[in-house]
Design an enzyme around this catalytic site. Structure first.
Site, PDB file in Angstrom:
ATOM      1  N   VAL A 131      -9.683   1.894 -17.221  1.00 52.83           N
ATOM      2  CA  VAL A 131      -9.016   3.099 -16.732  1.00 52.83           C
ATOM      3  C   VAL A 131      -9.865   4.304 -17.098  1.00 52.83           C
ATOM      4  O   VAL A 131     -10.319   4.454 -18.241  1.00 52.83           O
ATOM      5  CB  VAL A 131      -7.607   3.213 -17.322  1.00 52.83           C
ATOM      6  CG1 VAL A 131      -7.028   4.604 -17.076  1.00 52.83           C
ATOM      7  CG2 VAL A 131      -6.705   2.139 -16.715  1.00 52.83           C
ATOM      8  N   HIS A 169      -7.907  -2.422 -39.139  1.00 52.76           N
ATOM      9  CA  HIS A 169      -6.493  -2.091 -38.979  1.00 52.76           C
ATOM     10  C   HIS A 169      -6.286  -0.601 -38.714  1.00 52.76           C
ATOM     11  O   HIS A 169      -5.460   0.041 -39.358  1.00 52.76           O
ATOM     12  CB  HIS A 169      -5.707  -2.464 -40.251  1.00 52.76           C
ATOM     13  CG  HIS A 169      -5.657  -3.921 -40.544  1.00 52.76           C
ATOM     14  ND1 HIS A 169      -5.241  -4.417 -41.763  1.00 52.76           N
ATOM     15  CD2 HIS A 169      -5.959  -5.003 -39.776  1.00 52.76           C
ATOM     16  CE1 HIS A 169      -5.292  -5.738 -41.740  1.00 52.76           C
ATOM     17  NE2 HIS A 169      -5.722  -6.112 -40.549  1.00 52.76           N
ATOM     18  N   HIS A 220      -0.553  -6.390 -42.288  1.00 52.34           N
ATOM     19  CA  HIS A 220      -1.453  -6.520 -41.146  1.00 52.34           C
ATOM     20  C   HIS A 220      -0.718  -5.975 -39.930  1.00 52.34           C
ATOM     21  O   HIS A 220       0.513  -5.953 -39.878  1.00 52.34           O
ATOM     22  CB  HIS A 220      -1.866  -7.972 -40.968  1.00 52.34           C
ATOM     23  CG  HIS A 220      -2.768  -8.463 -42.069  1.00 52.34           C
ATOM     24  ND1 HIS A 220      -4.066  -8.857 -41.857  1.00 52.34           N
ATOM     25  CD2 HIS A 220      -2.556  -8.600 -43.407  1.00 52.34           C
ATOM     26  CE1 HIS A 220      -4.614  -9.215 -42.992  1.00 52.34           C
ATOM     27  NE2 HIS A 220      -3.711  -9.072 -43.959  1.00 52.34           N
TER      28      HIS A 220
END
Length: 673
Positions: free
Chosen positions: A280, A559, A602
């Site tokens: 996109v 993360h 996590h």
């Protein structure tokens, strides 16, 4: 007398009508799932989802449960079919990897980090299914106190009651089907769990691997001996303590369970189209209403009927907004992008987990030693390849520094240092940083939630030697960075500046975590498996030596989050409590970028929960206009993602109707023979 053809036909049709669509589920799944990926597109869809990662595929599946709702997913990466074997076997994904290959990886890097000796960090990923297709499988939930802290930050917003810990944990339950470990694995790993805290009918398989090195069984007893308690119910709202965690694994065949195989592959949905290899480039607006989405090198467009939903992750989502003219005005002006809505918080509040490790030598069997031994038949087995580490612990402030109240006061006294390190001068962004900082100091530091994750890694080797690594990872960074664009070319990479260790307390916490990691290798019963400390070595003892080692060694845990934070607009927020982008009529962001605080967990489990809850919110909004919902997806039973026979809705009854309509004339003719 009936002809042989008529008798065979009658028998076949009797089976069809008796068994229903399940009789044809597998074959029709294989044909139809291919048909919905890279199809001929319609001009317009109710929902255009930007990004086919973890959250995007959950939303696509849930929204298309209503057959009257049309959804298009635009994914920059490929389908993953060319590396399906590597994805499906987690050990292969770890040892051989698909990251680093430009076909499946953006190969993004951060800018040089001054507090990391000017090193750059890799921020990888680009594939249908997102990080869930290539990660280490960890299904670890945050603590309820963290979710409550999040809700307190948005308590004045309409819709904040959607994000209570009770509802968030229910949404995580909805995403999964939990299977307990086998008796052998439970005994080997000394595993404790509470099935009552897990989901039982969701699409995602959550279980334990089929192989565990025996050394894993020493983990919880060792942690208990250094003062970190064993947690027998880490999914129930308190994730602190030591345990062997669950993995996103299908225990029927030991394959990875991820957003594509869980939420997409099992269900034929003619109202869902997925277009891969289609980046996109921007969302197109008429005023503040998204009317179309532009994608691909040739800048094709597709019209938006109801909403554009951005699910590009902590990097892709803010970058997409900025390329579409939504973000900090100074950034957009400098990049040459016309401003649609000035929103200073886009790309700000960026947070990440940092890790370093102690490496010990061992003579015990590890996953790394099995993998390195080509003569060991286990090394290529599905059972062995289901394992990618699993023993973790979350150490609280009291377990790290002892005097929690003094530590909290020290953190609060350093607020000005934190504000000075924020890579923005915008007053709203600074207000948001202060709000997050104070919530972390007053509610989270003093709780039992983790400030550092300790992780037992058994997959590595060092100079040909078997090793045990104990990683320590900072969970609550007070250093916040930013992400921005510096060009109007949507194919140029974004600028990633995590601002690692800009706040002085982050280095202190990571250092204390590494000291705990070293003590694990020196404590019974784990010490019986340790022969020597390989890195950093026993000569590193002073705080100054530890600091020097960390600055040269630490790395990201991959993360990142918080770059489109759900906060009040006057605190640099990007989305409200309904996940709608401030200032826009029909655009939402739904992925891990919207969390305003970094979880001590996590990211996979909370992101599944976020997407499940978001889907319910969207369906509830449009149900008042006549758009309903149907039954929920159910878990597949194998890596081929065959629909579960217990849930006939996995394959639509339209298949039976089509078959019936095709053969009804023959049935009638047979009756009159």
């Amino acid at each position: 007398m009936h002809s042989p053809f008529a008798r065979v036909l009658l028998t076949s049709l009797t089976c069809i009508l008796t068994l229903g669509p399940q009789a044809f589920a597998f074959n029709h799944h294989r044909l139809d799932s291919r048909a919905m990926i890279n199809p001929t597109l319609q001009d317009s869809y109710d929902f255009v989802i930007v990004g086919g990662g973890l959250a995007g595929l959950v939303l696509a599946s849930r929204l298309t449960e209503d057959s009257s709702t049309t959804v298009l997913v635009l994914e920059a990466g490929g389908t993953g079919e060319d590396v399906a074997n590597t994805i499906n076997h987690p050990g292969l994904a770890y040892y051989a990897g698909i990251l680093g290959n430009p076909e499946h990886d953006w190969q993004w890097t951060s800018v040089p980090q001054p507090n990391a000796k000017n090193r750059v960090m890799n921020w990888p990923g680009r594939l249908l299914g997102g990080s869930s297709s290539a990660n280490g499988l960890y299904i670890v939930r945050p603590s309820s106190v963290e979710v409550d802290a999040w809700q307190s930050l948005i308590s004045g917003l309409d819709g904040a009651d959607n994000w209570t810990s009770e509802k968030f944990f229910a949404a995580m339950d909805k995403s999964e089907t939990f299977t307990p470990p086998s008796a052998e694995i439970q005994a080997t790993g000394n595993i404790q769990y509470a099935a009552r805290s897990r989901g039982s009918s969701g699409p995602l398989h959550v279980s334990y691997p089929g192989y565990l090195p025996e050394i894993v069984g020493k983990w919880t007893n060792t942690l208990s001996n250094i003062g970190i308690p064993v947690n027998s119910d880490p999914a129930g709202g308190n994730a602190g303590g030591a345990y062997v965690t669950t993995s996103a694994i299908n225990p029927t065949n030991w394959t990875r369970s991820y957003s594509k195989t869980a939420y997409i592959d099992p269900y034929y949905r003619p109202n869902l189209h997925i277009l891969t290899d289609s980046q996109v480039t921007r969302v197109i607006f008429s005023g503040t209403k998204a009317t179309a989405v532009e994608y691909g090198q040739d800048r094709k467009t597709v019209n938006v009927g109801k909403e554009a939903i951005i699910c590009g992750g902590p990097v892709g989502s803010p970058a997409t907004l900025m390329r579409s003219g939504v973000g900090p005005k100074d950034v957009l002006d400098a990049a040459g992008v016309p401003v649609v809505v000035e929103l200073p918080g886009v790309g700000q509040h960026l947070q990440d987990h940092l890790a370093s490790q102690i490496i010990f030598g061992t003579n015990d069997e590890t996953a790394g030693s099995v993998h390195a031994n080509a003569d060991d038949p286990r090394s290529t087995s599905d059972v062995f390849l289901s394992y990618v580490n699993s023993a973790i612990a979350y150490a609280s402030s009291s377990e790290l520094v002892g005097d929690v109240e003094s530590y909290k006061n020290d953190i609060l006294s350093q607020l000005d240092a934190g504000l000075a390190s924020v890579p923005s001068t915008d007053s709203t962004v600074l207000a948001g940083y202060k709000a997050v900082y104070e919530v972390a100091a007053n509610k989270l530091i003093t709780s039992s939630s983790g400030q550092v994750e300790l992780l037992l890694a058994l997959t590595g080797t060092s100079a040909g030697s078997q090793t045990i690594s104990v990683q320590a990872a900072l969970q609550r960074p007070f250093s916040h960075g930013r992400l921005y664009i510096n060009s109007s070319n949507p194919f140029d990479p974004p600028v990633i500046d995590p601002n690692y260790l800009a706040h002085p307390s982050d280095l202190v916490v990571l250092r204390e975590g590494l000291k705990l990691a070293r003590s694990i290798g020196m404590t019974e019963p784990m010490n019986a498996s340790v022969t020597t400390e390989i890195s950093p070595g026993a000569n590193v003892t002073t705080d100054e030596q530890w600091n020097e080692f960390i600055l040269n060694d630490f790395h990201t845990e991959y993360h990142p989050s918080c770059s489109c934070s759900m906060l009040p607009k006057d605190q640099g927020g990007v989305v409200d409590a309904h996940l709608k982008v401030y200032g826009l009529d029909n655009v939402r962001v739904i992925d891990s970028s919207v969390f305003p605080i970094e979880w001590a967990a996590h990211m996979m489990a909370p992101t599944y929960g976020l997407a499940e809850q978001a889907a319910d919110m969207i369906k509830a909004q449009y149900s008042s206009t006549g758009s309903g919902s149907s039954s929920s997806p159910s878990p597949s039973s194998s890596s081929s993602s065959r629909p579960s026979a217990a849930h006939p809705s996995a394959v639509p009854t339209s298949i039976s109707l089509i078959i019936s309509s095709l053969f009804l004339p023959l049935i009638l003719a047979h009756l009159f023979l």
